[in-house]
Design a protein around this motif. Structure first.
Motif, PDB file in Angstrom:
ATOM      1  N   VAL A   5      55.835  21.110  40.425  1.00  0.00           N
ATOM      2  CA  VAL A   5      56.328  20.167  39.426  1.00  0.00           C
ATOM      3  C   VAL A   5      55.136  19.426  38.831  1.00  0.00           C
ATOM      4  N   ASP A   6      54.965  19.537  37.512  1.00  0.00           N
ATOM      5  CA  ASP A   6      53.900  18.849  36.788  1.00  0.00           C
ATOM      6  C   ASP A   6      54.408  17.462  36.399  1.00  0.00           C
ATOM      7  N   ILE A   7      53.829  16.423  37.001  1.00  0.00           N
ATOM      8  CA  ILE A   7      54.288  15.056  36.749  1.00  0.00           C
ATOM      9  C   ILE A   7      53.472  14.357  35.661  1.00  0.00           C
ATOM     10  N   SER A   8      52.652  15.095  34.917  1.00  0.00           N
ATOM     11  CA  SER A   8      51.822  14.461  33.892  1.00  0.00           C
ATOM     12  C   SER A   8      52.609  13.690  32.834  1.00  0.00           C
ATOM     13  N   PRO A   9      53.876  14.025  32.537  1.00  0.00           N
ATOM     14  CA  PRO A   9      54.602  13.162  31.604  1.00  0.00           C
ATOM     15  C   PRO A   9      54.752  11.721  32.097  1.00  0.00           C
ATOM     16  N   PHE A  10      54.593  11.501  33.398  1.00  0.00           N
ATOM     17  CA  PHE A  10      54.651  10.145  33.938  1.00  0.00           C
ATOM     18  C   PHE A  10      53.261   9.532  34.091  1.00  0.00           C
ATOM     19  N   ALA A  15      51.206  10.748  25.962  1.00  0.00           N
ATOM     20  CA  ALA A  15      51.080  12.132  25.501  1.00  0.00           C
ATOM     21  C   ALA A  15      52.370  12.927  25.655  1.00  0.00           C
ATOM     22  N   HIS A  16      53.437  12.288  26.151  1.00  0.00           N
ATOM     23  CA  HIS A  16      54.675  13.012  26.434  1.00  0.00           C
ATOM     24  C   HIS A  16      55.890  12.217  25.978  1.00  0.00           C
ATOM     25  N   SER A  17      56.953  12.923  25.742  1.00  0.00           N
ATOM     26  CA  SER A  17      58.197  12.309  25.274  1.00  0.00           C
ATOM     27  C   SER A  17      59.113  11.936  26.441  1.00  0.00           C
ATOM     28  N   ALA A  23      62.966  16.114  31.781  1.00  0.00           N
ATOM     29  CA  ALA A  23      62.826  17.489  32.279  1.00  0.00           C
ATOM     30  C   ALA A  23      62.130  17.505  33.639  1.00  0.00           C
ATOM     31  N   VAL A  24      61.113  16.658  33.798  1.00  0.00           N
ATOM     32  CA  VAL A  24      60.429  16.563  35.095  1.00  0.00           C
ATOM     33  C   VAL A  24      61.403  16.072  36.157  1.00  0.00           C
ATOM     34  N   GLY A  25      62.196  15.076  35.810  1.00  0.00           N
ATOM     35  CA  GLY A  25      63.193  14.567  36.750  1.00  0.00           C
ATOM     36  C   GLY A  25      64.170  15.651  37.167  1.00  0.00           C
TER      37      GLY A  25
END
Length: 125
Positions: A5-10, A15-17, A23-25
């Motif tokens: 799981v790539d957590i980079s949106p957090f 840089a992320h919506s 989607a990560v959740g």
């Protein structure tokens, strides 16, 4: 297979919506529901630190039981953290009584075949 799981949106929210974070959740929920654990990427931790921690964990958990037991600071769930040996934890016993078995698993589940070490932050006064 162990999910990744790539957590980079957090960790890089600008840089992320919100959709990416949802989607990560959903990925995390699926990993915990179907497998029970996951590999995490996109956390920003230096790979050298991750490698050192992995080597340390292999060394500690690969050692003799008596050496590990020195770091057992009380019963499972104690406020100090530390080492918990094989056969003590049982995730199935932590369920509430809303499951399909009416909570019977809480008292009849066999212990998990796992050792753990819980780190607790140092308290400052």
């Amino acid at each position: 297979a162990v999910p990744t799981v790539d957590i980079s949106p957090f960790t890089a929210p600008a840089a992320h919506s919100d959709a990416a974070r949802r989607a990560v959740g959903q990925e995390w929920d699926a990993a915990m529901t179907n497998v029970g654990f996951a590999m995490i990427t996109g956390h920003g931790v230096d790979p050298a630190i991750v490698d050192a921690l992995r080597r340390g964990a292999h060394s500690f958990f690969g050692g003799p039981a008596a050496s590990k037991q020195k770091y057992c600071y009380g019963p499972y769930g104690n406020p100090l953290g530390g080492f918990t040996g094989m056969g003590v934890e049982a995730v199935a016993r932590s369920r509430d009584d809303h499951g399909s078995d009416g909570g019977a698993t809480q008292t009849t589940a066999l212990p998990d075949l796992v050792e753990s070490f819980v780190f607790k932050p140092e308290e400052t006064t």
